[in-house]
Design a protein around this motif. Structure first.
Motif, PDB file in Angstrom:
ATOM      1  N   ASP A 177       0.756  -1.080  -0.014  1.00  0.00           N
ATOM      2  CA  ASP A 177       0.019   0.167   0.149  1.00  0.00           C
ATOM      3  C   ASP A 177       0.702   1.079  -0.115  1.00  0.00           C
ATOM      4  O   ASP A 177       1.556   1.592   0.913  1.00  0.00           O
ATOM      5  CB  ASP A 177      -0.879   0.214   1.126  1.00  0.00           C
ATOM      6  N   PRO A 178       1.129   1.872  -1.243  1.00  0.00           N
ATOM      7  CA  PRO A 178       2.144   2.862  -1.249  1.00  0.00           C
ATOM      8  C   PRO A 178       1.465   4.243  -0.968  1.00  0.00           C
ATOM      9  O   PRO A 178       2.299   5.263  -0.792  1.00  0.00           O
ATOM     10  CB  PRO A 178       2.541   3.070  -2.667  1.00  0.00           C
ATOM     11  N   TYR A 179       0.184   4.246  -0.360  1.00  0.00           N
ATOM     12  CA  TYR A 179      -0.414   5.419   0.129  1.00  0.00           C
ATOM     13  C   TYR A 179      -0.248   5.491   1.520  1.00  0.00           C
ATOM     14  O   TYR A 179      -0.256   6.674   2.018  1.00  0.00           O
ATOM     15  CB  TYR A 179      -1.928   5.485  -0.419  1.00  0.00           C
ATOM     16  N   ALA A 180      -0.649   4.450   2.229  1.00  0.00           N
ATOM     17  CA  ALA A 180      -0.628   4.502   3.677  1.00  0.00           C
ATOM     18  C   ALA A 180       0.691   3.952   4.112  1.00  0.00           C
ATOM     19  O   ALA A 180       1.192   3.856   5.169  1.00  0.00           O
ATOM     20  CB  ALA A 180      -1.810   3.551   4.263  1.00  0.00           C
ATOM     21  N   CYS A 181       1.621   3.508   3.224  1.00  0.00           N
ATOM     22  CA  CYS A 181       2.998   3.190   3.370  1.00  0.00           C
ATOM     23  C   CYS A 181       3.227   1.843   4.132  1.00  0.00           C
ATOM     24  O   CYS A 181       3.561   2.297   5.484  1.00  0.00           O
ATOM     25  CB  CYS A 181       3.812   4.328   3.804  1.00  0.00           C
ATOM     26  N   PHE A 182       2.659   0.925   3.966  1.00  0.00           N
ATOM     27  CA  PHE A 182       2.644  -0.398   4.742  1.00  0.00           C
ATOM     28  C   PHE A 182       2.725  -1.323   3.579  1.00  0.00           C
ATOM     29  O   PHE A 182       2.246  -1.593   2.431  1.00  0.00           O
ATOM     30  CB  PHE A 182       1.755  -0.674   5.543  1.00  0.00           C
ATOM     31  N   VAL A 183       3.486  -2.714   3.855  1.00  0.00           N
ATOM     32  CA  VAL A 183       3.651  -3.851   3.215  1.00  0.00           C
ATOM     33  C   VAL A 183       2.492  -4.649   4.057  1.00  0.00           C
ATOM     34  O   VAL A 183       2.657  -4.718   5.286  1.00  0.00           O
ATOM     35  CB  VAL A 183       4.864  -4.502   2.923  1.00  0.00           C
ATOM     36  N   TYR A 184       1.903  -5.598   3.258  1.00  0.00           N
ATOM     37  CA  TYR A 184       0.936  -6.444   4.144  1.00  0.00           C
ATOM     38  C   TYR A 184       0.625  -7.670   3.600  1.00  0.00           C
ATOM     39  O   TYR A 184       0.961  -8.157   2.146  1.00  0.00           O
ATOM     40  CB  TYR A 184      -0.382  -5.718   4.298  1.00  0.00           C
ATOM     41  N   SER A 185       0.071  -8.697   4.238  1.00  0.00           N
ATOM     42  CA  SER A 185      -0.418 -10.071   3.933  1.00  0.00           C
ATOM     43  C   SER A 185      -1.656  -9.998   4.140  1.00  0.00           C
ATOM     44  O   SER A 185      -2.365  -9.273   5.345  1.00  0.00           O
ATOM     45  CB  SER A 185       0.126 -11.181   4.843  1.00  0.00           C
ATOM     46  N   GLU A 186      -2.712 -10.480   3.432  1.00  0.00           N
ATOM     47  CA  GLU A 186      -4.262 -10.620   3.464  1.00  0.00           C
ATOM     48  C   GLU A 186      -4.602 -11.659   4.627  1.00  0.00           C
ATOM     49  O   GLU A 186      -5.880 -11.877   4.723  1.00  0.00           O
ATOM     50  CB  GLU A 186      -4.730 -10.817   2.197  1.00  0.00           C
ATOM     51  N   GLY A 187      -3.876 -12.487   5.065  1.00  0.00           N
ATOM     52  CA  GLY A 187      -4.144 -13.366   5.913  1.00  0.00           C
ATOM     53  C   GLY A 187      -4.915 -14.545   5.699  1.00  0.00           C
ATOM     54  O   GLY A 187      -4.749 -14.780   4.441  1.00  0.00           O
ATOM     55  N   PRO A 188      -5.280 -15.375   6.482  1.00  0.00           N
ATOM     56  CA  PRO A 188      -5.752 -16.661   6.005  1.00  0.00           C
ATOM     57  C   PRO A 188      -7.059 -16.639   5.280  1.00  0.00           C
ATOM     58  O   PRO A 188      -7.358 -17.339   4.376  1.00  0.00           O
ATOM     59  CB  PRO A 188      -6.107 -17.615   7.607  1.00  0.00           C
ATOM     60  N   SER A 189      -7.791 -15.498   5.682  1.00  0.00           N
ATOM     61  CA  SER A 189      -9.309 -15.286   4.721  1.00  0.00           C
ATOM     62  C   SER A 189      -9.403 -14.421   3.776  1.00  0.00           C
ATOM     63  O   SER A 189     -10.284 -14.182   3.184  1.00  0.00           O
ATOM     64  CB  SER A 189     -10.139 -15.207   5.786  1.00  0.00           C
ATOM     65  N   SER A 190      -8.225 -13.319   3.701  1.00  0.00           N
ATOM     66  CA  SER A 190      -8.082 -12.535   2.572  1.00  0.00           C
ATOM     67  C   SER A 190      -9.132 -11.471   2.854  1.00  0.00           C
ATOM     68  O   SER A 190      -9.248 -10.548   1.897  1.00  0.00           O
ATOM     69  CB  SER A 190      -8.675 -12.930   1.087  1.00  0.00           C
TER      70      SER A 190
END
Length: 283
Positions: A105-118
């Motif tokens: 997410d280049p706008y809120a400036c974080f990298v992320y995983s959608e986790g088990p359920s997305s």
């Protein structure tokens, strides 16, 4: 003659095993869940460091893979967000423990995983720019009189995308001189906010730079005075962090959203923090 186990004894053993399995299964399930989360956080930290290194080396924020539409070159966010870092900043792009690609997410400036359920509630985030903050103010001398005067422009730079509820107002700031609140006489800043574009809203808030036009009566001086947002919630809540709205964005369309407190849809969950005074510098 050897005596075998009786039926009662076998049943007792089976019951004990069943009890042990019943007790251990939740602990094992929690262990697996925690280990997957730990693995995701380790991967996200590596991806975060790659983005931070890119931003410092290139002096440009990493936005993901930029599309090929020359008229509107938007980042293509989704499944290949980190491919642009391969080679110089990354040698390997991992997948998360649930077999999915990590995202940016280049706008809120974080990298992320959608986790088990997305679902959004399962997101595991790692911020590479933690808090929204004003980090630079530039002045453009349109009339070439070498002073901050009427019709000149002030550029307010934030460290990540922000939606401003209403407009930037001089009343949002405290004016400082030599790291102290300026007094005797109190300098004046009059300005009007120029929106980034006519349709600007919290669903289109990708901007980090905002322009204000200086108005008559301004006495703030270049190189002397500095500005800081007031440490008041009603002011700080105006400056709202936005995130990429993955559900409503598309290949040629970027949408953003503000996250609000679950119990109060009027209060942003993440908003600007107050920093040290920022000096006005020539553009």
């Amino acid at each position: 003659m050897k005596r075998g186990f009786s039926l009662i004894e076998l049943l007792v053993v089976v019951v004990i095993i069943a009890i042990l399995v019943g007790v251990a299964t939740p602990y094992y399930s929690d262990y697996v869940k925690d280990s997957k989360r730990s693995k995701a956080l380790q991967d996200l930290d590596a991806l975060k460091q790659a983005v931070v290194l890119h931003n410092s080396q290139e002096d440009l924020p990493y936005l993901g893979i930029i599309g090929t539409d020359t008229a509107n070159p938007l980042p293509t966010l989704g499944e290949k967000d980190f491919n642009g870092l391969m080679g110089r900043y990354l040698t390997f792009i991992p997948t998360d423990p649930w077999g999915k690609n990590y995202k940016l997410d280049p706008y809120a400036c974080f990298v992320y995983s959608e986790g088990p359920s997305s679902s959004k509630s399962d997101d595991i985030r790692e911020y590479y720019v933690k808090d929204l903050a004003l980090n630079k103010i530039e002045w453009e001398d349109l009339d070439n009189d070498r002073t901050i005067s009427e019709t000149d422009l002030l550029y307010f730079h934030f460290n990540k995308s922000v939606y401003i509820q209403g407009d930037i107002s001089a009343n949002d700031f405290i004016i400082y001189e030599n790291n102290e609140v300026a007094t005797d006489p109190i300098p004046v800043l009059n300005m009007t906010f120029k929106q980034p574009h006519p349709a600007w809203s919290e669903t289109q808030a990708t901007d980090t730079v905002f322009i204000c036009e200086v108005q008559a009566g301004t006495t703030v001086k270049l190189g002397v005075h500095a500005l800081a947002l007031k440490d008041e919630l009603n002011v700080l809540h105006k400056y709202r962090e936005v995130k990429y709205d993955r559900e409503n964005s598309g290949f040629n369309l970027i949408r953003t959203e503000v996250e609000y407190v679950p119990t109060d849809a009027t209060k942003p969950l993440r908003y600007a923090i107050r920093t040290n005074p920022v000096k006005i510098k020539p553009k």
